[in-house]
Structures are given as structure tokens and as C-alpha cells.
Write a protein that holds these residues in place. Structure first.
Motif, short mmCIF file in Angstrom:
data_model
loop_
_atom_site.label_atom_id
_atom_site.label_comp_id
_atom_site.label_asym_id
_atom_site.label_seq_id
_atom_site.Cartn_x
_atom_site.Cartn_y
_atom_site.Cartn_z
N GLU A 6 0.94 -0.77 0.13
CA GLU A 6 0.49 0.30 0.27
C GLU A 6 0.53 1.17 0.04
O GLU A 6 0.68 2.08 -1.09
CB GLU A 6 -1.27 -0.26 1.29
N LEU A 74 -12.76 13.46 2.38
CA LEU A 74 -14.03 12.73 2.95
C LEU A 74 -14.47 12.03 1.73
O LEU A 74 -15.62 11.41 1.63
CB LEU A 74 -14.70 13.82 2.78
N ARG A 76 -12.73 11.02 -0.89
CA ARG A 76 -12.08 9.25 -1.72
C ARG A 76 -12.28 7.92 -1.78
O ARG A 76 -11.87 7.15 -2.71
CB ARG A 76 -10.67 9.45 -0.51
N ASP A 77 -13.36 7.84 -0.57
CA ASP A 77 -14.22 6.71 -1.48
C ASP A 77 -14.50 6.38 -2.63
O ASP A 77 -14.65 5.73 -3.90
CB ASP A 77 -14.78 5.83 -0.68
N LEU A 90 -5.75 10.78 -3.25
CA LEU A 90 -6.23 10.11 -1.96
C LEU A 90 -6.26 8.56 -3.14
O LEU A 90 -5.78 7.66 -2.34
CB LEU A 90 -6.81 10.59 -1.32
N PRO A 91 -7.16 8.88 -3.88
CA PRO A 91 -7.45 6.92 -4.11
C PRO A 91 -6.40 6.90 -5.15
O PRO A 91 -6.63 5.37 -5.36
CB PRO A 91 -8.91 7.01 -4.94
N ASP A 93 -3.84 6.78 -4.12
CA ASP A 93 -2.69 6.32 -2.87
C ASP A 93 -1.20 7.14 -3.23
O ASP A 93 -0.43 6.27 -2.54
CB ASP A 93 -2.16 4.94 -2.69
N LEU A 109 -7.33 27.16 8.40
CA LEU A 109 -7.02 27.61 9.80
C LEU A 109 -5.89 28.90 9.27
O LEU A 109 -6.17 30.14 9.61
CB LEU A 109 -6.49 27.22 11.38
N SER A 132 -17.15 25.97 6.30
CA SER A 132 -17.73 25.05 6.88
C SER A 132 -19.37 24.20 6.46
O SER A 132 -18.98 22.73 6.45
CB SER A 132 -18.61 25.84 8.25
N LEU A 136 -18.23 20.73 6.64
CA LEU A 136 -19.77 20.03 6.99
C LEU A 136 -20.93 19.76 6.71
O LEU A 136 -21.78 18.66 6.94
CB LEU A 136 -20.15 21.20 7.97
N MET B 1 -6.43 1.15 -2.03
CA MET B 1 -7.13 2.19 -0.89
C MET B 1 -7.29 1.83 -0.19
O MET B 1 -8.42 0.71 -0.46
CB MET B 1 -8.42 3.30 -1.88
N SER B 2 -7.09 2.15 1.13
CA SER B 2 -8.06 1.69 2.45
C SER B 2 -9.36 2.46 2.73
O SER B 2 -9.66 3.43 2.04
CB SER B 2 -7.22 2.17 3.51
N GLN B 3 -10.12 1.64 3.38
CA GLN B 3 -10.99 1.89 3.81
C GLN B 3 -11.65 3.56 4.32
O GLN B 3 -10.36 3.71 5.53
CB GLN B 3 -12.11 0.65 5.02
N VAL B 4 -12.68 3.55 3.92
CA VAL B 4 -12.82 5.33 4.88
C VAL B 4 -14.08 4.92 5.72
O VAL B 4 -15.16 4.58 5.43
CB VAL B 4 -13.93 6.21 3.48
N PRO B 5 -13.51 5.12 6.62
CA PRO B 5 -14.38 5.24 7.85
C PRO B 5 -15.19 6.73 7.94
O PRO B 5 -15.26 7.64 7.19
CB PRO B 5 -13.30 5.86 9.28
N MET B 7 -17.31 9.62 8.94
CA MET B 7 -17.16 10.61 9.57
C MET B 7 -17.18 10.82 10.92
O MET B 7 -18.65 10.38 11.52
CB MET B 7 -18.64 12.00 8.49
N TRP B 9 -18.55 13.32 13.46
CA TRP B 9 -18.76 14.44 13.37
C TRP B 9 -18.32 14.81 14.64
O TRP B 9 -18.47 16.74 14.33
CB TRP B 9 -20.60 14.02 13.85
N TRP B 12 -14.91 17.15 13.17
CA TRP B 12 -15.58 17.89 11.81
C TRP B 12 -16.24 19.15 12.83
O TRP B 12 -15.81 20.22 12.20
CB TRP B 12 -15.95 17.47 11.13
N GLY B 13 -16.55 19.01 13.40
CA GLY B 13 -17.66 20.55 14.80
C GLY B 13 -16.49 21.37 14.83
O GLY B 13 -16.94 21.98 15.76
N PHE B 15 -13.52 21.51 14.45
CA PHE B 15 -13.13 22.38 12.93
C PHE B 15 -13.78 23.45 12.36
O PHE B 15 -13.07 24.37 12.57
CB PHE B 15 -13.03 21.29 11.87
N ALA B 16 -14.83 23.04 12.48
CA ALA B 16 -15.74 23.75 12.53
C ALA B 16 -16.53 25.39 13.49
O ALA B 16 -15.56 26.27 13.00
CB ALA B 16 -17.14 23.53 11.69
N ALA B 18 -13.32 25.82 15.63
CA ALA B 18 -12.01 26.71 15.53
C ALA B 18 -12.10 27.66 13.84
O ALA B 18 -11.30 28.81 14.08
CB ALA B 18 -11.02 25.56 15.22
#
Lengths: 297, 31
Positions: A6, A74, A76-77, A90-91, A93, A109, A132, A136, B1-5, B7, B9, B12-13, B15-16, B18
Motif C-alpha cells: 500500500e 472525505l 476518497r472512496d 488519495l484514491p 494512494d 486556519l 464550514s 460539513l 486504497m484503505s477503507q474510508v471510516p 465521518m 462528527w 468536524w464540529g 474544526f468548524a 475553530a
């Protein structure tokens, strides 16, 4: 073993890492934002200092670049499942997801801080709200509802407001009329992409409009929003920003876009029509915004 | 590619929060 395989493709050479990071920022989208931010600043009443303008545009570009990097982190899948995007850093790698994540967070930031403390808090606040909403709300919503498009249009239309706020430190009706044009413009623009890439998006798990509501409904939406764009593009003339010349250019170009949109109903090849419409929306925006900037009273 | 976990929350909350805290700090310091 799997770990070794990988990581074998991941870039170690600093130049290649930088190249991958640059790709994460979607340079094409970021360039367009440079233009719309600059136009917002030029249109605002008051003197535009070159150094201040350059700083505003660069800091806004940093926040937009960060939003794009976090969006790619977010998604990448989804990107791995699409032919067009599977070679993104990302996809494919070429870079670790954590690197992309921290690159996006730090860049965001930094950009927001630069706008807040070197320009003014309002431009910082606008950029913070934009990233945001984009990361989000819009990004997760894309998998759930085709109306994510309408939510995504809000952060997409904020850059000219940042440009405006950088000069005046406040927002006013003329600024909102410039924002409204970009807000509505994005709907037919992105619906057109969704129509000609419908099968690709749907297969990857995105709830795009034509896949969920059908192509005829998407064509109707394109026409409705093109007509709305024509109406909204005339607003600057009523807020004291647009001159009669601007009004003429916006009316003619808006009319042309409505005609192109209406021709979708008779088009035998919806993909070809959508592609033509998509390519027409880009010069439309540049000419309308350009004319507004050059003729603003 | 690794599995995407899924989100996270809360992260990310954070982050927003900040992101929004920076301009608010700017307003407070500028008063």
C-alpha cells in the motif's frame, strides 16, 4: 505485507509530495475563485490597494484550496469508484489520507487567520462560514439528496463577498446582488455536469439530480434556474452598481442562456446538449462579471 | 486504497468551531 504494498506507491520525494498536495487544491476551481474575489473587491466602493487586494485573493485562495483538499479527503472512496477521479492523489494512494487532512485543516486556519487579522474580521468570518458549509453540510449531503447542489452554491458564491468586505468592512445590497448572480449561476452550471456525467456519479454513490429525479426534471430545473439567472443578473442595475451597458449585456447573454436551456427539451442527445450548456456557462459568467467590473458606476 | 471510516462528527464540529472562533476573536480584539 499489504501495508508495504500500500505504501510503496506513496510519494516520498518532496517535489512529488508537493505536486500531490497541489492537486488536492483543485487548481482550476481555485483560479476561478481568484477572479470572483478580485471582482468583488473592484466593485466595492472605495480605493483598492494592490497589496491588500493581493493578500485578500491569496488568503481566500488558501481557504478554498483547503476546502477542496478536505472535500477530497472525505470523498476518497467515491473518487476511487469514478474513472475521471480515480487517479487523484488519495484514491491512487500517492499521499496518505492523514497528510491531506492536516494539510487542509492547517491551510484553512492560516487562510482564515490572514483574512481576519490582516484584512478584517468580516472577511475572515465569511471565509469560515464558506468552508464550514462546504465541508460539513454540502459534502456529506451529496450522498443523500440532489438538493445538496443548492447548499453547495452558497459557499461557492461567497468569494465576491469576501472581496467586497475586504474593501468596505461591511456588506450592502449591491454586494448581495453580485453574490446572487454567482449563487444562481451555479445551479444550471452544475446540473449540466450532473446530466452528462449522470451514470458515473450515480454508480459512485452520489445522489445527483438527474439520477434521482430523472433527466426531464433536470432539464426543467436548468430552464427555471437559467430564467432566474437572467432576472437576478439585472439586479445590479437596481442597486446602483450596473450601468445601462451592463444591463444590455446581461439581458442579451442571459437570454442566450435561456434559449440554450430551452433547446434541451428538443435535444435528441441530452449529454451533448448538457455539455454545450456547461461550456456556455463559463464565458457567460466571465463576460457578465467582467462587464460589471469594467462599467460599474 | 484503505477503507474510508464514517465521518467523525465531533471532530468536524470542532474544526468548524475553530474556523469560526478566529474571526470572532478578531472582533473581540478589534473592539
Amino acid at each position: 505485507m499489504a501495508q508495504a504494498v500500500e505504501t510503496a506507491t506513496r510519494a516520498r520525494d518532496p517535489v512529488r509530495v508537493l505536486g500531490a498536495l497541489l492537486q488536492l487544491t483543485k487548481p482550476g476551481v481555485t483560479r476561478m475563485v481568484l477572479v470572483t474575489t478580485g471582482i468583488g473587491a473592484i466593485l466595492a466602493p472605495g480605493r483598492v490597494e494592490l497589496r491588500r487586494l493581493a493578500l485578500t485573493v491569496l488568503a481566500t485562495a488558501a481557504v478554498v484550496a483547503a476546502a477542496n483538499a478536505l472535500n477530497m479527503y472525505l470523498e476518497r472512496d467515491v473518487d476511487a469508484r469514478m474513472e475521471r477521479t480515480r487517479l487523484r492523489p488519495l484514491p491512487s494512494d500517492r499521499i496518505a489520507p492523514e497528510v491531506a487532512l492536516w494539510f487542509g485543516v492547517v491551510l484553512a486556519l492560516l487562510g482564515i487567520s490572514a483574512l481576519t487579522f490582516w484584512i478584517n474580521p468580516l472577511s475572515g468570518l465569511l471565509s469560515a462560514a464558506a468552508i464550514s458549509i462546504y465541508v460539513l453540510v454540502y459534502t456529506p449531503l451529496k450522498r443523500v439528496t440532489p438538493y445538496a447542489l443548492h447548499v453547495g452554491a452558497i459557499p461557492g458564491a461567497i468569494p465576491p463577498l469576501i472581496g467586497w468586505a475586504s474593501v468596505t468592512g461591511q456588506l450592502s445590497l449591491p454586494a448581495l446582488s453580485v453574490f446572487a448572480i454567482l449563487l444562481v449561476w451555479q445551479i444550471p452550471h452544475f446540473l449540466a455536469i450532473a446530466i452528462f456525467r449522470q451514470s458515473e456519479y450515480a454508480a459512485a454513490g452520489l445522489a445527483v439530480y438527474p439520477a434521482v429525479r430523472g433527466v426531464p426534471a433536470a432539464k426543467r430545473a436548468v430552464l427555471v434556474y437559467s430564467a432566474l439567472l437572467l432576472a437576478v443578473s439585472l439586479l445590479p442595475a437596481f442597486t446602483g452598481l450596473g450601468t445601462p451597458l451592463y444591463l444590455g449585456v446581461a439581458a442579451v447573454l442571459g437570454g442566450v442562456q435561456v434559449v440554450i436551456a430551452a433547446r434541451g427539451f428538443g435535444a435528441a442527445d441530452a449529454h451533448r446538449w448538457a455539455r454545450a450548456l456547461f461550456y456556455a456557462t463559463i464565458p457567460y459568467l466571465l463576460v457578465v462579471y467582467g462587464t460589471l467590473a469594467l462599467t460599474a458606476s | 486504497m484503505s477503507q474510508v471510516p464514517p465521518m467523525r462528527w465531533w471532530a468536524w464540529g470542532l474544526f468548524a468551531a475553530a474556523c469560526l472562533a478566529i474571526p470572532l476573536l478578531g472582533y473581540v480584539l478589534g473592539r
